[in-house]
Scaffold this active site. Structure first.
Site, short mmCIF file in Angstrom:
data_model
loop_
_atom_site.label_atom_id
_atom_site.label_comp_id
_atom_site.label_asym_id
_atom_site.label_seq_id
_atom_site.Cartn_x
_atom_site.Cartn_y
_atom_site.Cartn_z
CB THR A 500 -30.12 -10.21 -80.77
OG1 THR A 500 -29.94 -10.62 -82.13
CG2 THR A 500 -28.82 -9.65 -80.24
CB CYS A 501 -35.41 -11.31 -80.29
SG CYS A 501 -35.32 -11.84 -78.62
CG ASP A 502 -32.52 -8.13 -85.48
OD1 ASP A 502 -32.60 -8.60 -86.63
OD2 ASP A 502 -32.59 -6.93 -85.21
CG ASN A 550 -32.89 -8.40 -78.00
OD1 ASN A 550 -32.60 -9.07 -78.96
ND2 ASN A 550 -34.12 -8.22 -77.62
#
Ligand SMILES: *Cc1c(COP(=O)(O)O)cnc(C)c1O
Length: 636
Positions: A500-502, A550
């Site tokens: 994920t972009c987290d 996402n």
């Protein structure tokens, strides 16, 4: 260095300690599963599972469910109650229920209900949707259906429908006003309900869910309300309907003392109600039976300081002793263990997609005529390192040079290439210092942190938010182990990051030998060879709580059954496909078909304008549509 053994691997990954008797490291270094505790000859090698998943064409990441483990856990709990009831000469029966909220997957509920048949094991629901589910499942005629959670009129009517259907449905009153609603609905429909009351116990569980008990608990009646409820029912000629006392002081109770205290308090309330003339038949001790996620057998949040057997004995003997002292009959015993029933049966398997390090790629740092003075200083320090005994001093110097170099770069004094050389030299010196830390009697704080800075991040093809929500939400520790190569020394200290972009999408708390650690030693990745790890004990809550951060959707699932006659001791009974991209987009109100049409329209225009050949255009459109129909995770 001594040769690495399977024993060392066991010390490191503690598989036997959290594995509940189901997991073990095989002599070939692969993780092995024995889903039947009573039949250790049925032994499944995880490498065969990986091969079979690939043969079936199922894309990773995959949830693997061992249905036999579910069955074994149901038998284990019920047998434990039966045994202690017999030994204690306890007069009541055990009639446990499985709380479906812990894992509502149809296959899981069906398997548990089926395995529970011989034990009259029932189901528990905490919401209307769960109630509709459990009503449709015809468990054993004697099995209980227990209803907790906040309720409305429709809920009460559904419960009474269950009574009409001949089921032992028990409505547990969580809030006084529910009693009035229940009496009203029962009188309107002229159906006798079976009623339970949940006590807001004063004892609090210890652990992350301790707020489930105590004065500020969300659920339950006070002692005054319980007495009033009994009187109210008596006045409405429904005194005979009140049958069950319920309490639940929290999930994952870490300390057995809170169980003992709750049983003592609950037992007294039951006895007092009996003395009041209420013919109570059941005491329901709720959930809370813990799982030893970190294998420490301690009161740490991810562990428990007792066994299932001890828990069961404390419930049986605890209630018996209160009843004998009070001279009241032994009630039937009910428990609502969900976590302990399901945690072990499923795991998440993902290949490692790559490695991320702070230092990145190495760079050629050889001397060049006219290079900046700082670069020479840095190189000199690195050359000193092999014979130096002042590691901390060198670390201080190289750290300072690196900072100065960055300033110099910003002031246009050194070039990007010079900065790259200085950074490369810095990381080289860090690695050398780290390798020599073992020589020190005492490792200063800064140098210890260096280890974490140098550790790798292994990229896992999954979303923590979907597959291990509690590791993110409440720092739940789940065991992580490689599925193969455990006969090799693991030399890379890693933490795990997801796709994920987290930046919260990571796992950096592991089960270590002395408590929790930030990194886990894993094996170096090899070119052309897949390396798989498993996230274990995900069967309780994690399986069903995930979100679509996402737009990563549900995972593909493989359901494994054992077969003693099969050469590999198992077969894949079912593959449940996870979410496609279209599925998750539809949930977010998109229309994937019209999206494909829109993309096609743009490509058609480009074809008409002669910018794309028609054959190529069709290929692009097909590709877009294939991706819409495809899995949300990365493809190898
Ligand atoms: C959540 C819950 C359970 C299940 O608890 P576990 O600790 O998972 O066994 C049982 N009863 C009630 C009322 C619950 O809310």
């Amino acid at each position: 260095m001594a040769k690495w053994t399977i024993n060392d691997a066991e010390q490191l990954y503690r598989v036997k300690r959290w594995g509940g008797g189901y997991f073990e490291i095989g002599s070939n270094g692969n993780l092995q599963v024995t889903p039947h505790l009573k039949n250790p000859n049925v032994r499944i090698d995880f490498n065969s599972v990986l091969e079979e998943i690939k043969e079936e064409g199922v894309q990773f990441p995959v949830v693997v469910r061992f249905h036999d483990i579910l069955r074994s856990q149901v038998a284990l709990l019920n047998d434990a109650f039966r045994q202690h009831i017999q030994e204690a000469e306890y007069q009541g029966q055990y009639l446990g229920v499985y709380p479906v909220k812990v894992n509502q997957m149809r296959e899981v509920v069906e398997e548990i209900a089926d395995a529970g048949q011989p034990y009259s094991y029932g189901l528990e629901a905490g919401s209307k949707a769960e109630l509709l589910t459990v009503l449709a499942y015809n468990t054993h005629a004697d099995a209980l259906t227990i209803l907790n959670g906040y309720k409305d009129e429709e809920f009460m009517k559904l419960a009474l429908l269950g009574r009409k259907m001949g089921r032992k449905v028990i409505v547990v009153v969580e809030k006084y006003s529910e009693l009035l609603q229940l009496v009203k609905s029962a009188q309107e429909l002229n159906i006798d309900p079976i009623i339970g009351v949940r006590s807001k116990m004063t004892v609090k569980g210890r652990g992350k869910w301790e707020s489930s008990g105590g004065d500020r608990a969300k659920f339950g009646l006070t002692n005054a309300e319980i007495i009033n409820a009994a009187r109210y029912l008596e006045q409405h000629n429904m005194g005979h309907c009140l049958k069950l006392l319920h309490f639940h002081i929290g999930s994952q109770l870490t300390d057995i003392r809170s169980v003992k205290e709750a049983v003592a308090e609950g037992g007294r309330i039951y006895a007092e109600l009996r003395h009041m003339g209420v013919e109570m038949e059941y005491v329901d001790v709720g959930g809370g039976l813990g799982v030893d996620y970190d294998g420490s057998q301690s009161t740490s949040d991810s562990s428990r300081n007792y066994s299932m057997d001890e828990y069961v004995a404390d419930v049986v003997y605890g209630i018996r002793d209160v009843c004998d002292l009070e001279g009241v009959p032994h009630p039937n015993l009910v428990s609502e263990s969900g976590r302990a029933m399901t945690a072990h049966h499923s795991c998440v398997i993902t290949p490692i997609m790559g490695e991320v390090t702070a230092s990145g790629m190495d760079f050629d740092t050889t001397y060049r005529e006219g290079e900046h003075w700082l670069l020479g200083q840095m190189r000199e320090q690195v050359e000193l390192l092999p014979s130096a005994d002042n590691l901390q001093e060198i670390f201080n110097d190289v750290s300072q040079y690196k900072e100065q170099a960055l300033d110099a770069f910003k002031l246009r004094v050194i070039s990007m290439e010079e900065l790259a050389k200085i950074e490369t030299l810095y990381w080289r010196s860090c690695r050398q210092i780290s390798a020599r830390l073992k020589e020190l009697d005492f490792i200063p704080e800064e140098l210890r942190e260096l280890e974490v800075g140098l550790s790798s991040q292994y990229l896992c093809n999954l979303s923590v938010f979907q597959s291990a929500a509690d590791t993110w939400a409440i720092d739940q520790v789940l065991p992580v182990v490689p599925l193969t190569r455990m006969n090799e020394r693991p030399t890379v200290n890693c933490s795990l990051v997801d796709i994920t972009c987290d930046s919260d999408g990571k796992i950096d708390q592991f089960v270590g030998n002395e408590g929790l650690t930030d990194t886990l030693p894993l094996h170096p990745l090899k070119d052309g060879e897949e390396y798989y790890i498993g996230l274990f004990l995900t069967g309780a809550y994690q399986d069903v709580m995930g979100d679509m951060h996402n737009l990563f959707g549900r995972l593909n699932e493989v359901h494994i059954f054992t077969d003693d006659d099969d050469p590999k001791d198992f077969y894949i009974e079912e593959v449940v496909r996870g979410s496609s991209v279209s599925d998750v987009l539809s949930i977010m109100q998109y229309n994937p078909d019209s999206m494909a049409t829109d993309v096609k329209r743009v490509i058609d225009k480009l074809i008409a304008a002669g910018d794309i050949r028609p054959r190529e255009g069709v290929k692009w459109i097909d590709f877009y549509e294939d991706c819409l129909a495809g899995y949300t995770y990365l493809k190898r």
